[in-house]
Design a protein around this motif. Structure first.
Motif, mmCIF file in Angstrom:
data_model
loop_
_atom_site.group_PDB
_atom_site.id
_atom_site.type_symbol
_atom_site.label_atom_id
_atom_site.label_comp_id
_atom_site.label_asym_id
_atom_site.label_seq_id
_atom_site.Cartn_x
_atom_site.Cartn_y
_atom_site.Cartn_z
ATOM 1 N N ILE B 7 0.982 -1.533 0.185
ATOM 2 C CA ILE B 7 0.099 -0.016 0.065
ATOM 3 C C ILE B 7 0.907 1.598 0.292
ATOM 4 O O ILE B 7 0.682 1.871 -0.839
ATOM 5 C CB ILE B 7 -1.071 0.103 1.684
ATOM 6 C CG1 ILE B 7 -1.966 -1.442 1.313
ATOM 7 C CG2 ILE B 7 -1.993 1.300 1.208
ATOM 8 C CD1 ILE B 7 -2.455 -1.601 2.172
ATOM 9 N N GLY B 8 2.037 1.128 0.875
ATOM 10 C CA GLY B 8 2.726 2.600 0.954
ATOM 11 C C GLY B 8 3.384 2.403 -0.879
ATOM 12 O O GLY B 8 3.762 4.125 -1.210
ATOM 13 N N THR B 11 0.950 4.158 -2.718
ATOM 14 C CA THR B 11 0.574 5.321 -2.862
ATOM 15 C C THR B 11 1.874 6.320 -3.265
ATOM 16 O O THR B 11 1.529 7.965 -3.550
ATOM 17 C CB THR B 11 0.615 5.833 -1.081
ATOM 18 O OG1 THR B 11 -0.221 4.651 -0.115
ATOM 19 C CG2 THR B 11 0.424 7.445 -0.674
ATOM 20 N N ILE B 12 3.028 5.961 -3.049
ATOM 21 C CA ILE B 12 4.341 6.701 -4.130
ATOM 22 C C ILE B 12 4.061 6.383 -5.565
ATOM 23 O O ILE B 12 4.204 7.759 -5.992
ATOM 24 C CB ILE B 12 5.630 6.169 -3.510
ATOM 25 C CG1 ILE B 12 5.676 6.624 -1.967
ATOM 26 C CG2 ILE B 12 5.879 7.496 -4.269
ATOM 27 C CD1 ILE B 12 6.963 6.200 -1.604
ATOM 28 N N ARG B 14 1.222 6.134 -7.153
ATOM 29 C CA ARG B 14 0.296 7.179 -7.243
ATOM 30 C C ARG B 14 -0.144 8.111 -7.616
ATOM 31 O O ARG B 14 0.069 8.811 -8.441
ATOM 32 C CB ARG B 14 -1.166 6.497 -6.741
ATOM 33 C CG ARG B 14 -2.819 7.252 -7.344
ATOM 34 C CD ARG B 14 -3.670 7.023 -6.247
ATOM 35 N NE ARG B 14 -4.083 5.413 -5.480
ATOM 36 C CZ ARG B 14 -4.101 5.060 -4.747
ATOM 37 N NH1 ARG B 14 -3.101 5.509 -3.334
ATOM 38 N NH2 ARG B 14 -3.687 4.118 -4.547
ATOM 39 N N LYS B 15 0.570 8.870 -6.381
ATOM 40 C CA LYS B 15 1.234 9.751 -6.256
ATOM 41 C C LYS B 15 2.328 10.799 -7.085
ATOM 42 O O LYS B 15 1.484 11.387 -8.633
ATOM 43 C CB LYS B 15 1.608 9.635 -5.006
ATOM 44 C CG LYS B 15 2.447 11.644 -4.236
ATOM 45 C CD LYS B 15 2.614 12.096 -3.029
ATOM 46 C CE LYS B 15 3.746 12.601 -2.555
ATOM 47 N NZ LYS B 15 4.289 12.805 -1.778
ATOM 48 N N HIS B 18 0.738 11.207 -10.898
ATOM 49 C CA HIS B 18 -0.515 11.501 -10.838
ATOM 50 C C HIS B 18 0.200 13.280 -11.489
ATOM 51 O O HIS B 18 -0.372 13.590 -12.385
ATOM 52 C CB HIS B 18 -1.884 12.088 -9.933
ATOM 53 C CG HIS B 18 -1.956 12.686 -9.548
ATOM 54 N ND1 HIS B 18 -1.863 13.976 -8.624
ATOM 55 C CD2 HIS B 18 -3.582 13.270 -10.343
ATOM 56 C CE1 HIS B 18 -3.587 14.875 -8.801
ATOM 57 N NE2 HIS B 18 -4.176 14.445 -9.620
ATOM 58 N N GLN B 89 11.288 20.537 -0.303
ATOM 59 C CA GLN B 89 10.447 21.176 0.519
ATOM 60 C C GLN B 89 9.572 20.676 1.880
ATOM 61 O O GLN B 89 9.023 21.407 2.515
ATOM 62 C CB GLN B 89 8.414 20.657 0.082
ATOM 63 C CG GLN B 89 8.282 21.550 -1.273
ATOM 64 C CD GLN B 89 6.819 21.142 -2.521
ATOM 65 O OE1 GLN B 89 6.043 21.456 -1.714
ATOM 66 N NE2 GLN B 89 6.805 20.473 -3.409
ATOM 67 N N ARG B 90 10.204 19.443 2.281
ATOM 68 C CA ARG B 90 11.061 18.743 3.727
ATOM 69 C C ARG B 90 8.822 17.837 3.023
ATOM 70 O O ARG B 90 9.456 17.323 4.099
ATOM 71 C CB ARG B 90 10.503 19.852 4.545
ATOM 72 C CG ARG B 90 11.827 20.259 4.039
ATOM 73 C CD ARG B 90 12.438 21.805 5.676
ATOM 74 N NE ARG B 90 12.114 20.717 7.414
ATOM 75 C CZ ARG B 90 12.080 20.658 8.642
ATOM 76 N NH1 ARG B 90 12.309 22.318 8.540
ATOM 77 N NH2 ARG B 90 11.982 20.378 9.800
ATOM 78 N N SER B 91 8.595 17.619 2.570
ATOM 79 C CA SER B 91 7.351 16.486 2.194
ATOM 80 C C SER B 91 7.806 15.561 2.370
ATOM 81 O O SER B 91 7.014 14.544 2.180
ATOM 82 C CB SER B 91 6.846 17.254 0.403
ATOM 83 O OG SER B 91 7.611 16.926 0.048
ATOM 84 N N GLU B 93 9.524 14.137 4.801
ATOM 85 C CA GLU B 93 10.171 13.867 6.358
ATOM 86 C C GLU B 93 8.224 13.092 5.904
ATOM 87 O O GLU B 93 8.281 12.343 6.995
ATOM 88 C CB GLU B 93 9.808 15.150 6.681
ATOM 89 C CG GLU B 93 11.049 15.318 7.313
ATOM 90 C CD GLU B 93 10.600 16.914 7.816
ATOM 91 O OE1 GLU B 93 10.011 17.395 8.262
ATOM 92 O OE2 GLU B 93 11.994 17.191 7.978
ATOM 93 N N GLU B 94 7.372 13.141 5.525
ATOM 94 C CA GLU B 94 5.596 12.925 5.962
ATOM 95 C C GLU B 94 6.288 11.038 5.632
ATOM 96 O O GLU B 94 5.635 10.560 6.205
ATOM 97 C CB GLU B 94 5.209 12.937 5.004
ATOM 98 C CG GLU B 94 5.047 13.291 3.428
ATOM 99 C CD GLU B 94 3.932 13.598 3.504
ATOM 100 O OE1 GLU B 94 2.921 14.566 3.689
ATOM 101 O OE2 GLU B 94 3.387 13.810 1.627
ATOM 102 N N ILE B 95 7.577 10.979 4.654
ATOM 103 C CA ILE B 95 6.874 8.781 4.091
ATOM 104 C C ILE B 95 8.398 8.552 5.496
ATOM 105 O O ILE B 95 8.015 8.112 5.832
ATOM 106 C CB ILE B 95 8.036 8.686 2.974
ATOM 107 C CG1 ILE B 95 6.593 9.694 2.246
ATOM 108 C CG2 ILE B 95 8.555 7.828 2.175
ATOM 109 C CD1 ILE B 95 6.955 9.361 0.480
ATOM 110 N N LEU B 96 9.353 9.821 6.018
ATOM 111 C CA LEU B 96 10.527 8.940 7.078
ATOM 112 C C LEU B 96 9.988 8.519 7.817
ATOM 113 O O LEU B 96 10.289 8.118 8.525
ATOM 114 C CB LEU B 96 11.551 10.422 6.266
ATOM 115 C CG LEU B 96 11.929 10.518 5.438
ATOM 116 C CD1 LEU B 96 13.201 11.878 5.483
ATOM 117 C CD2 LEU B 96 12.905 9.369 5.121
ATOM 118 N N MET B 100 7.013 2.956 6.182
ATOM 119 C CA MET B 100 7.813 2.369 5.545
ATOM 120 C C MET B 100 9.005 2.344 5.203
ATOM 121 O O MET B 100 9.584 3.023 5.783
ATOM 122 C CB MET B 100 7.849 3.385 3.776
ATOM 123 C CG MET B 100 6.053 3.699 3.999
ATOM 124 S SD MET B 100 5.649 3.977 1.992
ATOM 125 C CE MET B 100 6.901 2.828 1.263
#
Lengths: 243, 256
Positions: B7-8, B11-12, B14-15, B18, B89-91, B93-96, B100
């Protein structure tokens, strides 16, 4: 009482030579709303970074609900939700996508993540903005988006790193009410804030970090009594002035 | 591999997918336009004066090279820019901070690069059909060489994204490494036409094997043995992925 977090002699020295943590130890009981206080640069964010995997510790250990951070880091991270000090979501993505994708990283299928994210956005008053691109949100809305993202996987331990910074009074009050509800529902919360009167009102126990070491730790009321302080702010200033 | 890992990764992917299609004017169209011009100028106008190369007409010789050139640059730049953007953007971090695993994060990002490389590669291939009848002699090899090339350059793009400290760093490798190696990798000429010394030098360029293997899948024309190309590229892909994985595990440029 069972422990949500146990930190033992945690140390962090950055590559620059800066010693951010010099052997920090304290415990947080399950179900607490706990204040982690300290001046800027005291080491609070470093501590949160170690628990969430963004900072590599130099020494020491930590367990979250009895799970060792070194042995099972992924399992520990799955139990933690973090609201960082700075906005760290993609500015090009839509609000709902940010929250749903965050759920995906925690292994929650999209079919479950979408309704869950929508509910959290409703609870935080962001549902009307679900299709807005995140960069168009106001500062307060961005702050709430960080909270929504941190909650979508229903963490047992929530780390709030100055969640009310730059938020107006009304919104701050709403935010604290939301945080209290979460805590009442069983989520353990560790809060860092510079609004000490709010920490005093919300939290029972506190750890005060000063220059990378635990300066004081315990029941807020007892610590205030011990030092003769009338408010947490007085106590805080007293400790920080102490050599 | 657990269900949560899958699923992880989804998600990446798909993102990333997209994002590729959301900004298709920046991600897909430019390469197609550039290759269209190559087909018109080198294939149609100049190619008709050149005659046969490697036993086929020049435009048929050109198609695999141009498809590969697009796939290489797009697979690379997709991962390099997307990963660096997430760092900037440091986004990321939401994965780190999520559970995952490093290999799952890497798989997600590399898959995004492969998707873009393949989509652009096929788009360029479709454009080529307007200039020459296209027939794929060995569909499996055609697909394999396109895929392994996209994997390798996605992995190199990830490496670039990890080391990049500023946006300028993301553009350095495509300009000073990728473009020269691609142009000298046999897109426009057969390396059998080179003098022996330069032919030997060319064999050190992995892009030669990519284009050659792909060209064989397309028109059965090759200047290196196909099996050798396939083995070399598989080893390069494994090596590049292992280096990336090591860096993600260490948290290079991601964790302080």
């Amino acid at each position: 009482m069972a422990l949500a977090l146990s930190i033992n002699n945690l140390e962090k020295t950055y590559a620059t030579g800066t010693k951010a943590l010099k052997g920090v130890s304290f415990d947080v009981a399950e179900g607490e709303l706990f204040a982690l206080l300290g001046a800027n640069g005291a080491g609070k964010t470093t501590l949160i970074g170690i628990l969430t995997g963004l900072v590599k510790k130099t020494d020491g250990s930590a367990t979250v609900f009895g799970i060792d951070l070194d042995k099972e880091p992924e399992k520990v991270r799955s139990m933690i939700g973090v609201v960082p000090q700075e906005f760290n979501f993609s500015i090009f993505e839509k609000v709902l996508d940010i929250v749903v994708d965050a759920a995906g990283y925690y292994g929650i299928p999209r079919s479950e993540a979408v309704p869950r994210a929508e509910q959290i956005l409703k609870d935080l008053g962001l549902f009307e903005k679900r299709n807005a691109v995140s960069r168009t949100l106001s500062g307060g809305m961005k702050r709430r988006l960080l909270i929504a993202r941190a909650l979508v996987h229903q963490p047992k331990l929530l780390l709030l790193d100055e969640p009310s910074a730059g938020v107006d009074v009304e919104l701050r009050r709403e935010m604290w009410e939301f945080v209290q509800k979460l805590n009442a529902a069983g989520t353990t919360i560790i809060l860092t804030t510079h609004y000490l009167e709010e920490a005093e009102r919300l939290c029972k126990n506190v750890v005060l970090i000063k220059e990378g070491i635990v300066a004081e730790h315990g029941d807020i009321k007892e610590l205030m009594t011990k030092t003769g302080a009338h408010t947490l702010e007085d106590f805080y200033l007293h400790v920080n002035k102490r050599v | 591999m657990t269900r949560a890992d899958i699923i992880g990764i989804q998600t990446i992917v798909r993102k990333e997918t997209h994002r590729i299609f959301r900004i298709w004017i920046q991600t897909i169209l430019p390469s197609v336009m550039t290759q269209l011009l190559y087909f018109i100028i080198f294939g149609g106008l100049i190619g008709s004066q050149i005659g046969n190369v490697g036993g086929t007409s020049y435009i048929v010789f050109l198609v695999p090279g141009l498809v590969m050139m697009s796939a290489i640059t797009n697979a690379f730049s997709n991962v390099a820019s997307s990963f660096f953007g997430a760092k900037f953007q440091r986004s990321i971090e939401e994965i780190l901070v999520s559970p995952m695993k490093p290999w799952a994060i890497l798989t997600g990002y590399l898959s995004g690069g492969v998707v873009r490389g393949m989509v652009v590669g096929f788009a360029v291939f479709l454009v080529s059909a307007f200039f020459t009848p296209v027939h794929i002699d060995h569909p499996f090899l055609f697909f394999y060489f396109l895929l392994i090339t996209c994997v390798i350059f996605s992995a190199l793009g990830f490496f670039n994204g990890m080391f990049a400290k500023k946006f300028d760093d993301v553009g350095l490798i495509p300009t000073f490494v990728l473009t020269p190696l691609t142009y000298l990798g046999g897109v426009f000429y057969s390396i059998t036409l080179l003098p022996p010394f330069w032919r030997m030098v060319s064999y050190a360029n992995p892009i030669v094997y990519m284009i050659d293997g792909f060209r064989y899948g397309f028109s059965s024309v090759s200047s290196t043995p196909v099996l050798t190309s396939a083995i070399i590229l598989t080893l390069v892909a494994v090596g590049a992925i292992m280096i990336d994985l090591h860096l993600v595990k260490k948290g290079y440029g991601l964790k302080s």
